[in-house]
Structure formats: structure tokens, C-alpha cells
Design a protein around this motif. Structure first.
Motif, PDB file in Angstrom:
ATOM      1  N   HIS A  75     110.152  -5.685 -25.344  1.00 16.85           N
ATOM      2  CA  HIS A  75     109.767  -4.282 -25.467  1.00 16.85           C
ATOM      3  C   HIS A  75     108.409  -4.028 -24.832  1.00 16.85           C
ATOM      4  CE1 HIS A  75     107.779  -0.949 -27.870  1.00 16.85           C
ATOM      5  NE2 HIS A  75     108.619  -0.353 -27.065  1.00 16.85           N
ATOM      6  N   ASP A  76     107.399  -4.774 -25.304  1.00 18.20           N
ATOM      7  CA  ASP A  76     106.055  -4.520 -24.787  1.00 18.20           C
ATOM      8  C   ASP A  76     105.204  -5.789 -24.785  1.00 18.20           C
ATOM      9  OD1 ASP A  76     104.056  -2.909 -23.724  1.00 18.20           O
ATOM     10  OD2 ASP A  76     103.212  -2.444 -25.688  1.00 18.20           O
ATOM     11  N   GLY A  77     105.860  -6.939 -24.638  1.00 19.33           N
ATOM     12  CA  GLY A  77     105.121  -8.182 -24.478  1.00 19.33           C
ATOM     13  C   GLY A  77     104.535  -8.762 -25.748  1.00 19.33           C
ATOM     14  N   GLY A  78     104.992  -8.338 -26.897  1.00 22.71           N
ATOM     15  CA  GLY A  78     104.464  -8.860 -28.164  1.00 22.71           C
ATOM     16  C   GLY A  78     104.731 -10.351 -28.321  1.00 22.71           C
ATOM     17  N   PRO A  79     103.886 -11.025 -29.121  1.00 22.97           N
ATOM     18  CA  PRO A  79     104.017 -12.478 -29.325  1.00 22.97           C
ATOM     19  C   PRO A  79     105.110 -12.792 -30.355  1.00 22.97           C
ATOM     20  CG  PRO A  79     102.141 -11.634 -30.556  1.00 22.97           C
ATOM     21  CD  PRO A  79     102.734 -10.451 -29.836  1.00 22.97           C
ATOM     22  N   LEU A  80     106.319 -12.993 -29.868  1.00 26.01           N
ATOM     23  CA  LEU A  80     107.466 -13.170 -30.769  1.00 26.01           C
ATOM     24  C   LEU A  80     107.274 -14.292 -31.778  1.00 26.01           C
ATOM     25  CD1 LEU A  80     110.825 -12.766 -28.846  1.00 26.01           C
ATOM     26  CD2 LEU A  80     109.847 -11.348 -30.658  1.00 26.01           C
ATOM     27  N   ALA A  81     106.662 -15.376 -31.358  1.00 25.79           N
ATOM     28  CA  ALA A  81     106.555 -16.540 -32.239  1.00 25.79           C
ATOM     29  C   ALA A  81     105.702 -16.260 -33.477  1.00 25.79           C
ATOM     30  CB  ALA A  81     105.983 -17.731 -31.483  1.00 25.79           C
ATOM     31  N   GLU A  82     104.922 -15.193 -33.431  1.00 27.01           N
ATOM     32  CA  GLU A  82     104.100 -14.837 -34.600  1.00 27.01           C
ATOM     33  C   GLU A  82     104.867 -13.954 -35.571  1.00 27.01           C
ATOM     34  OE1 GLU A  82     100.378 -13.192 -33.302  1.00 27.01           O
ATOM     35  OE2 GLU A  82     100.088 -14.797 -31.835  1.00 27.01           O
ATOM     36  N   GLU A 126     108.028 -12.618 -38.152  1.00 26.03           N
ATOM     37  CA  GLU A 126     108.627 -13.115 -39.390  1.00 26.03           C
ATOM     38  C   GLU A 126     110.125 -13.315 -39.169  1.00 26.03           C
ATOM     39  OE1 GLU A 126     109.432 -11.363 -43.888  1.00 26.03           O
ATOM     40  OE2 GLU A 126     107.910 -10.464 -42.610  1.00 26.03           O
ATOM     41  N   ILE A 127     110.638 -14.410 -39.729  1.00 26.00           N
ATOM     42  CA  ILE A 127     112.086 -14.615 -39.696  1.00 26.00           C
ATOM     43  C   ILE A 127     112.675 -13.755 -40.814  1.00 26.00           C
ATOM     44  CG2 ILE A 127     113.956 -16.275 -39.985  1.00 26.00           C
ATOM     45  CD1 ILE A 127     112.237 -18.325 -38.607  1.00 26.00           C
ATOM     46  N   VAL A 128     113.400 -12.713 -40.411  1.00 29.98           N
ATOM     47  CA  VAL A 128     113.866 -11.718 -41.370  1.00 29.98           C
ATOM     48  C   VAL A 128     115.256 -12.019 -41.907  1.00 29.98           C
ATOM     49  CG1 VAL A 128     112.381  -9.869 -40.534  1.00 29.98           C
ATOM     50  CG2 VAL A 128     114.598 -10.237 -39.443  1.00 29.98           C
ATOM     51  N   ARG A 129     116.034 -12.762 -41.165  1.00 32.47           N
ATOM     52  CA  ARG A 129     117.340 -13.246 -41.598  1.00 32.47           C
ATOM     53  C   ARG A 129     117.527 -14.595 -40.919  1.00 32.47           C
ATOM     54  NH1 ARG A 129     118.171  -8.269 -39.947  1.00 32.47           N
ATOM     55  NH2 ARG A 129     119.376  -8.740 -38.092  1.00 32.47           N
ATOM     56  N   ILE A 138     114.371 -13.178 -35.686  1.00 37.32           N
ATOM     57  CA  ILE A 138     112.930 -12.980 -35.810  1.00 37.32           C
ATOM     58  C   ILE A 138     112.583 -11.539 -35.459  1.00 37.32           C
ATOM     59  CG2 ILE A 138     112.361 -13.669 -33.420  1.00 37.32           C
ATOM     60  CD1 ILE A 138     109.916 -15.181 -34.760  1.00 37.32           C
ATOM     61  N   ALA A 139     111.583 -10.997 -36.174  1.00 37.77           N
ATOM     62  CA  ALA A 139     111.116  -9.634 -35.908  1.00 37.77           C
ATOM     63  C   ALA A 139     109.796  -9.710 -35.168  1.00 37.77           C
ATOM     64  CB  ALA A 139     110.945  -8.869 -37.209  1.00 37.77           C
ATOM     65  N   CYS A 140     109.694  -8.977 -34.085  1.00 39.91           N
ATOM     66  CA  CYS A 140     108.455  -8.937 -33.321  1.00 39.91           C
ATOM     67  C   CYS A 140     107.339  -8.374 -34.206  1.00 39.91           C
ATOM     68  CB  CYS A 140     108.641  -8.055 -32.081  1.00 39.91           C
ATOM     69  SG  CYS A 140     107.120  -7.851 -31.136  1.00 39.91           S
ATOM     70  N   PRO A 141     106.179  -9.031 -34.205  1.00 41.91           N
ATOM     71  CA  PRO A 141     105.104  -8.571 -35.080  1.00 41.91           C
ATOM     72  C   PRO A 141     104.475  -7.249 -34.614  1.00 41.91           C
ATOM     73  CG  PRO A 141     104.329 -10.355 -33.706  1.00 41.91           C
ATOM     74  CD  PRO A 141     105.810 -10.235 -33.465  1.00 41.91           C
ATOM     75  N   ARG A 142     104.787  -6.829 -33.400  1.00 42.42           N
ATOM     76  CA  ARG A 142     104.116  -5.635 -32.877  1.00 42.42           C
ATOM     77  C   ARG A 142     104.810  -4.345 -33.318  1.00 42.42           C
ATOM     78  NH1 ARG A 142     102.010  -6.020 -26.852  1.00 42.42           N
ATOM     79  NH2 ARG A 142     100.784  -7.669 -27.820  1.00 42.42           N
ATOM     80  N   HIS A 143     106.107  -4.222 -33.056  1.00 41.92           N
ATOM     81  CA  HIS A 143     106.804  -2.986 -33.443  1.00 41.92           C
ATOM     82  C   HIS A 143     108.096  -3.251 -34.204  1.00 41.92           C
ATOM     83  CE1 HIS A 143     104.688  -1.996 -29.532  1.00 41.92           C
ATOM     84  NE2 HIS A 143     104.082  -1.208 -30.389  1.00 41.92           N
ATOM     85  N   GLY A 144     108.366  -4.507 -34.502  1.00 45.08           N
ATOM     86  CA  GLY A 144     109.476  -4.818 -35.407  1.00 45.08           C
ATOM     87  C   GLY A 144     110.844  -5.029 -34.785  1.00 45.08           C
TER      88      GLY A 144
END
Ligand code: FES
Length: 106
Positions: free
Chosen positions: A46-53, A55-58, A62-68
Motif C-alpha cells: 500500500h505505502d511501503g509500511g514495515p510488514l514485519a513489525e 501483528e499476526i491477527v489470524r 499479518i496486519a501492516c502496522p501503518r494502516h492495517g
């Protein structure tokens, strides 16, 4: 013929954990999902967010920490808005206690 590059020791990624590695200019997040190792680029489409940071939601998601936006960790599929493009994933091979990623990465 596929070429694999050694990136980590399996013992450094116990079940439920993650590890960042850098290979050929890519930052890759290795996840141990109950014994299955998956590798996804540490960059949200989406916008280059750090995926590895994120949360594992299921399990396996994984949910991107920037916009979900949510991604399937093993396939890279973008599961929820605002991401629509899949994240890059990498083919993983585990032999004995060593984790490899398949080249080419570009
Ligand atoms: S940068 Fe990941 S959801 Fe926006």
C-alpha cells in the motif's frame, strides 16, 4: 536451475517467531508458523509500511502496522483494504538446520 541462498539457522526462528534478513537488497521477514517457514518482503504494497513489525491477527495473516492492511504471510495475498497488490514472497527451503531462499530475487 534454481539457486538457493543460505539466510538463517532454523534454531534462530523458533515457532511463533520472526526474523528479518537482508539478501540482494531485499529486506525479508522469515516467519515460523507452527513449524512452516514462510518468507515475505518487509514492505507493504500500500505505502511501503514495515510488514514485519505488524501483528499476526489470524493464523498466517499479518496486519501492516501503518494502516492495517492484512496479508497472507505465505502467499503474499492482500486480504484487506487499503492494500490491493500482493506482497512479494520468496520460496523457502529448509535443510537440516539451515533456511535458504530461492534466487533470483529481482
Ligand atoms: S502502508 Fe501498509 S496498509 Fe498502508
Amino acid at each position: 536451475m534454481a539457486k538457493f541462498v543460505k539466510v538463517a539457522k532454523l534454531k534462530d526462528i523458533p515457532p511463533g517467531s520472526r526474523k528479518l534478513v537482508e539478501v540482494d537488497g531485499f529486506v525479508v521477514a522469515l516467519f515460523n508458523l507452527d513449524g512452516r517457514i514462510c518468507a515475505i518482503e518487509d514492505m507493504c504494497t500500500h505505502d511501503g509500511g514495515p510488514l514485519a513489525e505488524g501483528e499476526i491477527v489470524r493464523p498466517g495473516v499479518i496486519a501492516c502496522p501503518r494502516h492495517g492492511a492484512e496479508f497472507d504471510i505465505c502467499t503474499g495475498a492482500a486480504l484487506t483494504f487499503p492494500a490491493v497488490e500482493p506482497a512479494r514472497t520468496f520460496t523457502v527451503k529448509v535443510e537440516k538446520d539451515t533456511v535458504y531462499l530461492e534466487k533470483p530475487f529481482a
